[in-house]
Design a protein around this motif. Sequence first.
Motif, PDB file in Angstrom:
ATOM      1  N   VAL A 101      -6.368   3.331  -9.420  1.00  0.00           N
ATOM      2  CA  VAL A 101      -6.773   2.389  -8.374  1.00  0.00           C
ATOM      3  C   VAL A 101      -6.150   1.018  -8.654  1.00  0.00           C
ATOM      4  O   VAL A 101      -5.622   0.369  -7.750  1.00  0.00           O
ATOM      5  CB  VAL A 101      -8.311   2.292  -8.268  1.00  0.00           C
ATOM      6  CG1 VAL A 101      -8.732   1.166  -7.325  1.00  0.00           C
ATOM      7  CG2 VAL A 101      -8.899   3.623  -7.818  1.00  0.00           C
ATOM      8  N   GLU A 102      -6.176   0.596  -9.907  1.00  0.00           N
ATOM      9  CA  GLU A 102      -5.583  -0.701 -10.258  1.00  0.00           C
ATOM     10  C   GLU A 102      -4.085  -0.713  -9.987  1.00  0.00           C
ATOM     11  O   GLU A 102      -3.551  -1.686  -9.445  1.00  0.00           O
ATOM     12  CB  GLU A 102      -5.881  -1.058 -11.718  1.00  0.00           C
ATOM     13  CG  GLU A 102      -5.476  -2.472 -12.053  1.00  0.00           C
ATOM     14  CD  GLU A 102      -6.258  -3.094 -13.186  1.00  0.00           C
ATOM     15  OE1 GLU A 102      -5.927  -4.246 -13.541  1.00  0.00           O
ATOM     16  OE2 GLU A 102      -7.214  -2.471 -13.709  1.00  0.00           O
ATOM     17  N   GLN A 103      -3.393   0.358 -10.336  1.00  0.00           N
ATOM     18  CA  GLN A 103      -1.951   0.450 -10.060  1.00  0.00           C
ATOM     19  C   GLN A 103      -1.703   0.394  -8.556  1.00  0.00           C
ATOM     20  O   GLN A 103      -0.793  -0.305  -8.098  1.00  0.00           O
ATOM     21  CB  GLN A 103      -1.376   1.742 -10.638  1.00  0.00           C
ATOM     22  CG  GLN A 103      -1.348   1.782 -12.146  1.00  0.00           C
ATOM     23  CD  GLN A 103      -1.049   3.183 -12.678  1.00  0.00           C
ATOM     24  OE1 GLN A 103      -0.924   4.148 -11.934  1.00  0.00           O
ATOM     25  NE2 GLN A 103      -0.951   3.280 -13.997  1.00  0.00           N
ATOM     26  N   CYS A 104      -2.512   1.114  -7.788  1.00  0.00           N
ATOM     27  CA  CYS A 104      -2.375   1.106  -6.328  1.00  0.00           C
ATOM     28  C   CYS A 104      -2.578  -0.293  -5.763  1.00  0.00           C
ATOM     29  O   CYS A 104      -1.791  -0.756  -4.920  1.00  0.00           O
ATOM     30  CB  CYS A 104      -3.395   2.049  -5.695  1.00  0.00           C
ATOM     31  SG  CYS A 104      -3.093   3.804  -5.943  1.00  0.00           S
ATOM     32  N   LEU A 105      -3.628  -0.967  -6.205  1.00  0.00           N
ATOM     33  CA  LEU A 105      -3.931  -2.289  -5.663  1.00  0.00           C
ATOM     34  C   LEU A 105      -2.877  -3.319  -6.048  1.00  0.00           C
ATOM     35  O   LEU A 105      -2.601  -4.245  -5.275  1.00  0.00           O
ATOM     36  CB  LEU A 105      -5.327  -2.739  -6.089  1.00  0.00           C
ATOM     37  CG  LEU A 105      -6.482  -1.962  -5.450  1.00  0.00           C
ATOM     38  CD1 LEU A 105      -7.815  -2.417  -6.021  1.00  0.00           C
ATOM     39  CD2 LEU A 105      -6.478  -2.090  -3.929  1.00  0.00           C
ATOM     40  N   GLU A 106      -2.268  -3.165  -7.204  1.00  0.00           N
ATOM     41  CA  GLU A 106      -1.179  -4.074  -7.583  1.00  0.00           C
ATOM     42  C   GLU A 106       0.018  -3.875  -6.642  1.00  0.00           C
ATOM     43  O   GLU A 106       0.638  -4.839  -6.187  1.00  0.00           O
ATOM     44  CB  GLU A 106      -0.783  -3.839  -9.046  1.00  0.00           C
ATOM     45  CG  GLU A 106      -0.001  -4.971  -9.659  1.00  0.00           C
ATOM     46  CD  GLU A 106      -0.704  -6.328  -9.621  1.00  0.00           C
ATOM     47  OE1 GLU A 106      -0.092  -7.267  -9.059  1.00  0.00           O
ATOM     48  OE2 GLU A 106      -1.829  -6.465 -10.114  1.00  0.00           O
ATOM     49  N   LYS A 107       0.328  -2.624  -6.333  1.00  0.00           N
ATOM     50  CA  LYS A 107       1.417  -2.326  -5.386  1.00  0.00           C
ATOM     51  C   LYS A 107       1.050  -2.802  -3.985  1.00  0.00           C
ATOM     52  O   LYS A 107       1.898  -3.342  -3.266  1.00  0.00           O
ATOM     53  CB  LYS A 107       1.725  -0.828  -5.389  1.00  0.00           C
ATOM     54  CG  LYS A 107       2.353  -0.378  -6.682  1.00  0.00           C
ATOM     55  CD  LYS A 107       2.466   1.127  -6.778  1.00  0.00           C
ATOM     56  CE  LYS A 107       3.025   1.485  -8.158  1.00  0.00           C
ATOM     57  NZ  LYS A 107       2.943   2.910  -8.437  1.00  0.00           N
ATOM     58  N   LEU A 108      -0.217  -2.628  -3.614  1.00  0.00           N
ATOM     59  CA  LEU A 108      -0.685  -3.101  -2.314  1.00  0.00           C
ATOM     60  C   LEU A 108      -0.561  -4.620  -2.216  1.00  0.00           C
ATOM     61  O   LEU A 108      -0.189  -5.148  -1.163  1.00  0.00           O
ATOM     62  CB  LEU A 108      -2.132  -2.662  -2.080  1.00  0.00           C
ATOM     63  CG  LEU A 108      -2.825  -3.236  -0.848  1.00  0.00           C
ATOM     64  CD1 LEU A 108      -2.076  -2.931   0.430  1.00  0.00           C
ATOM     65  CD2 LEU A 108      -4.260  -2.744  -0.782  1.00  0.00           C
ATOM     66  N   ALA A 109      -0.843  -5.324  -3.295  1.00  0.00           N
ATOM     67  CA  ALA A 109      -0.721  -6.792  -3.292  1.00  0.00           C
ATOM     68  C   ALA A 109       0.698  -7.203  -2.912  1.00  0.00           C
ATOM     69  O   ALA A 109       0.893  -8.104  -2.088  1.00  0.00           O
ATOM     70  CB  ALA A 109      -1.109  -7.362  -4.659  1.00  0.00           C
ATOM     71  N   ALA A 110       1.687  -6.538  -3.490  1.00  0.00           N
ATOM     72  CA  ALA A 110       3.083  -6.861  -3.180  1.00  0.00           C
ATOM     73  C   ALA A 110       3.376  -6.597  -1.700  1.00  0.00           C
ATOM     74  O   ALA A 110       4.050  -7.405  -1.040  1.00  0.00           O
ATOM     75  CB  ALA A 110       4.018  -6.049  -4.068  1.00  0.00           C
ATOM     76  N   GLU A 111       2.866  -5.497  -1.178  1.00  0.00           N
ATOM     77  CA  GLU A 111       3.079  -5.163   0.240  1.00  0.00           C
ATOM     78  C   GLU A 111       2.401  -6.188   1.149  1.00  0.00           C
ATOM     79  O   GLU A 111       2.961  -6.608   2.163  1.00  0.00           O
ATOM     80  CB  GLU A 111       2.548  -3.758   0.543  1.00  0.00           C
ATOM     81  CG  GLU A 111       3.284  -2.648  -0.175  1.00  0.00           C
ATOM     82  CD  GLU A 111       4.662  -2.362   0.379  1.00  0.00           C
ATOM     83  OE1 GLU A 111       4.994  -2.816   1.496  1.00  0.00           O
ATOM     84  OE2 GLU A 111       5.432  -1.664  -0.318  1.00  0.00           O
ATOM     85  N   ALA A 112       1.188  -6.590   0.801  1.00  0.00           N
ATOM     86  CA  ALA A 112       0.451  -7.561   1.614  1.00  0.00           C
ATOM     87  C   ALA A 112       1.146  -8.921   1.603  1.00  0.00           C
ATOM     88  O   ALA A 112       1.238  -9.587   2.640  1.00  0.00           O
ATOM     89  CB  ALA A 112      -0.984  -7.687   1.113  1.00  0.00           C
ATOM     90  N   LEU A 113       1.645  -9.336   0.444  1.00  0.00           N
ATOM     91  CA  LEU A 113       2.371 -10.607   0.355  1.00  0.00           C
ATOM     92  C   LEU A 113       3.636 -10.560   1.208  1.00  0.00           C
ATOM     93  O   LEU A 113       3.945 -11.512   1.923  1.00  0.00           O
ATOM     94  CB  LEU A 113       2.713 -10.929  -1.101  1.00  0.00           C
ATOM     95  CG  LEU A 113       1.520 -11.337  -1.972  1.00  0.00           C
ATOM     96  CD1 LEU A 113       1.905 -11.319  -3.445  1.00  0.00           C
ATOM     97  CD2 LEU A 113       0.982 -12.706  -1.563  1.00  0.00           C
TER      98      LEU A 113
END
Length: 157
Positions: A101-113
């Motif tokens: 989940v943490e790995q996913c959310l870190e990747k999601l952060a990049a996509e959201a930015l």
Amino acid sequence: MNTIEYLKGDATRPASEGNAIIAHICNDIGGWGKGFVMAISGKWKEPEAAYRKWFKSKEHFSLGEIQMVQVEEGLWICNMIGQHKTISKSGGKPPIRYEAVEQCLEKLAAEALQRNASVHMPRIGCGLAGGKWEEIEPIIGRTLLNHQLKVFVYDFK
């Protein structure tokens, strides 16, 4: 640092202006058909079709990976593989994998930015995945909030 904004309502209806990403947890065995995914499938067909195609391809389909699926102008669904198997196939052990989940959310952060988007979600990982919100909430802080992203968590009415 930003904080999570908790709302009563439907996570498939982002309550903010501008670009938005709806995030949710998927399993790593290609199963789609219970929990929050049913609300997603009730509104859009693309996320399930993309997830099933991704599973069949086996290309980067593993714990900690994400898939972005655009469903409307300025709106994406983020399929996040943060669950190992399902509760019925995991021998009673909760299928949530917090590290994934943490790995996913870190990747999601990049996509959201990159998309200048806010992030919307139910209490991810706490339904069928068997996770605990007191474990998930700090992960959201270390990932999404650490990047100054706006995060909305919905509790269905």
